[in-house]
Write an enzyme that holds these catalytic residues in place. Structure first.
Site, mmCIF file in Angstrom:
data_model
loop_
_atom_site.group_PDB
_atom_site.id
_atom_site.type_symbol
_atom_site.label_atom_id
_atom_site.label_comp_id
_atom_site.label_asym_id
_atom_site.label_seq_id
_atom_site.Cartn_x
_atom_site.Cartn_y
_atom_site.Cartn_z
ATOM 1 N N HIS A 1 0.826 -1.212 0.000
ATOM 2 C CA HIS A 1 0.000 0.000 0.000
ATOM 3 C C HIS A 1 0.862 1.265 0.000
ATOM 4 O O HIS A 1 0.570 2.220 -0.697
ATOM 5 C CB HIS A 1 -1.005 -0.016 1.161
ATOM 6 C CG HIS A 1 -2.199 -0.888 0.878
ATOM 7 N ND1 HIS A 1 -2.111 -2.265 0.859
ATOM 8 C CD2 HIS A 1 -3.480 -0.585 0.555
ATOM 9 C CE1 HIS A 1 -3.305 -2.760 0.545
ATOM 10 N NE2 HIS A 1 -4.148 -1.772 0.358
ATOM 11 N N LYS B 1 -9.954 -8.970 6.377
ATOM 12 C CA LYS B 1 -10.735 -9.386 7.545
ATOM 13 C C LYS B 1 -10.783 -8.257 8.566
ATOM 14 O O LYS B 1 -9.898 -7.392 8.589
ATOM 15 C CB LYS B 1 -10.155 -10.651 8.173
ATOM 16 C CG LYS B 1 -8.870 -10.444 8.956
ATOM 17 C CD LYS B 1 -8.510 -11.680 9.723
ATOM 18 C CE LYS B 1 -7.169 -11.547 10.452
ATOM 19 N NZ LYS B 1 -7.291 -10.835 11.733
#
Lengths: 195, 294
Positions: free
Chosen positions: A36, A103
């Site tokens: 990222h 998650k």
């Protein structure tokens, strides 16, 4: 269970809502913390076409390298998505992602990003590394393996029957925000903390 | 007498057990949780998937979860045995298990940000050695993933926001708060290890050591046993559920220890362990015979 074939268009994504079970088919790309950062350092032109219309999977797999040089996933469940909260909305916007697999859910900034760009948060069951590795049919290629190491590299994979649940949709709904709020109210009542 | 290489081989076996075979008491608790959830609910589907995953991992001897965590060893050893040898054998076993894909290369140097590639680094694994009178060695290992480790919390009492004083009711309030804050991020349904008292370091270590207790294990101290049972019941009423999807199964067990504290300090340390509660225990005789304990 409905199938979602990737890459896909915005209209398909806008039709999804919180609570939908899906089985993913097609190409996805893994990426977590280092990925990222790297994706926002500039425009990463090599990987950009692979992200367009697809989803990024928050996953640091266990990978086996075979004698002929090809790779396979040994264990590949989702990692906690919350760490990408500061970056996710920008990564979605810059690379035309249609969603995220992870998650634990994400926060308000990502939820707004999903709404603005037409994308969804897809929850895979944490810890089910064998079930999900079986749904990875092929490791196509890998980016930044040497620089980031196995867990943090960007693995381009093909999946089939990859099970997920929509827990944040492109209309501002988040199951995570609902459960957090309701459980906080219950705890405050239990402990006599309510105003 | 086993050589250091032979000890390393035994420890690789312990790692293989921990990474791939979930203890039966944990599997049973997950099955009870699944059966308690409503048919067709997200909670039930998540637990079905978890139970299927446990079977696959066990049958193929492959990691239950790709985050094979921090290996935490607790070793009891006979008088005169070298703890340096045992520690080195644990470190080498982690490197070898990583080479066999039983563990993920899970150690990063935070100065260079490079993954060491072999799973081992200063502080990884952690090895606690304690001498005892038996001629056998007993090894207990937990593989504790990073997602649940991030959900750990340490409180200092009193805590005004939680109306928590320096007593067991205050301890209860902190642990319930930590469970609520974790939501599904620690891969619920989790197991809670906690410690009240101690200092900031020892409190966390004891909270993790509590995770070695099997789920049906009851605390011999009646008031702490009551506290454990009460927190278990109340946390499962918060409707956080598996993965934070909502549901009845939020926590599988609560285990609480205590250590002496300074007059000025009162810490409550909480460690959250994911449903993949990877414990392995082995008793190993001097000639290398292994008896599995978990």
């Amino acid at each position: 269970m409905a199938k979602l074939t990737l890459p896909c268009d915005v209209e398909t994504i806008r039709s999804l809502k919180v609570g939908d079970f899906l089985e993913l088919e097609g190409r996805i790309v893994t990426g977590r913390d280092s990925a990222h950062h790297w994706l926002l350092e500039g425009h990463q032109a090599d990987v950009a076409p692979l992200l367009q219309g697809s989803v990024i999977y928050h996953c640091g797999p266990v990978v086996k390298k075979h004698e002929d040089g090809h790779y396979s996933f040994v264990a590949a469940g989702p990692t906690t998505s919350a760490r990408e909260e500061p970056y996710q909305a920008d990564v979605i916007g810059r690379y035309g992602l249609r969603g995220v697999i992870g998650k634990g859910g994400m926060g308000a900034r990502t939820l707004k990003g999903l709404q603005d760009h037409g994308a969804v948060y897809l929850h895979a069951v944490g810890g089910t590394a064998q079930v999900l590795a079986q749904a990875v049919t092929k490791v196509e290629q890998v980016f930044m393996l040497k620089e980031f190491g196995v867990p943090e590299a960007l693995w381009v994979i093909s999946v089939s029957n990859f099970p997920v649940v929509v827990t944040m949709d492109s209309h501002g709904n988040s199951l995570h925000a609902e459960v957090e709020k309701a459980s906080r109210a219950k705890l405050e009542k239990l402990l006599g903390l309510s105003a | 007498m086993m050589s250091p290489q032979e000890w390393t081989q035994k420890l690789v076996e312990v790692i293989a057990h921990a990474s791939t075979q979930l203890p039966p008491d944990v599997v049973e608790a997950l099955k009870r949780g699944r059966d308690a959830e409503v048919e067709g609910s997200l909670a039930r589907k998540a637990l079905d998937s978890i139970l299927h995953n446990i079977e696959l991992a066990s049958g193929n001897w492959q990691p239950i979860c790709q985050d094979t965590g921090t290996p935490l060893f607790w070793i009891h050893h006979p008088i005169g045995m070298s703890t340096r040898m045992l520690t080195a054998a644990c470190e080498e076993a982690v490197r070898q298990a990583t080479g066999k894909q039983l563990l993920r290369p899970n150690a990063v140097d935070p100065l260079t940000e490079k993954n060491t590639g072999h799973g081992q680094a200063p502080g990884i694994p952690t090895v606690h050695c304690e001498e005892w009178d038996s001629p056998d060695v007993e090894v207990h290992l937990i593989l504790k993933g990073g997602g649940c480790e991030n959900c750990g919390a340490q409180y200092t009492l009193p805590n005004a926001a939680l109306k928590a004083d320096r007593n067991l009711e205050g301890v209860r309030r902190c642990i319930l708060d930590a469970i609520q804050k974790a939501q599904g991020k620690g891969c619920s349904p989790g197991v809670i290890g906690a410690c009240f008292g101690g200092d900031r370091g020892s409190g966390y270590v004891e909270s993790k050591r509590q995770l070695l207790r099997p789920l049906p294990d009851r605390n011999p101290i009646p008031e702490i046993d009551a506290l454990e049972q009460d927190i278990l019941e109340k946390s499962n009423q918060l409707d956080i559920g598996p993965m934070g999807f909502g549901g009845k199964t939020t926590v599988l067990g609560v285990k609480i220890g205590h250590l002496g504290r300074l007059p000025a300090c009162y810490f409550v340390s909480v460690s959250y362990m994911c449903w993949a509660n990877r414990r392995a225990g082995a008793r190993i005789t001097a000639d290398g015979t292994v008896t599995w304990l978990d």
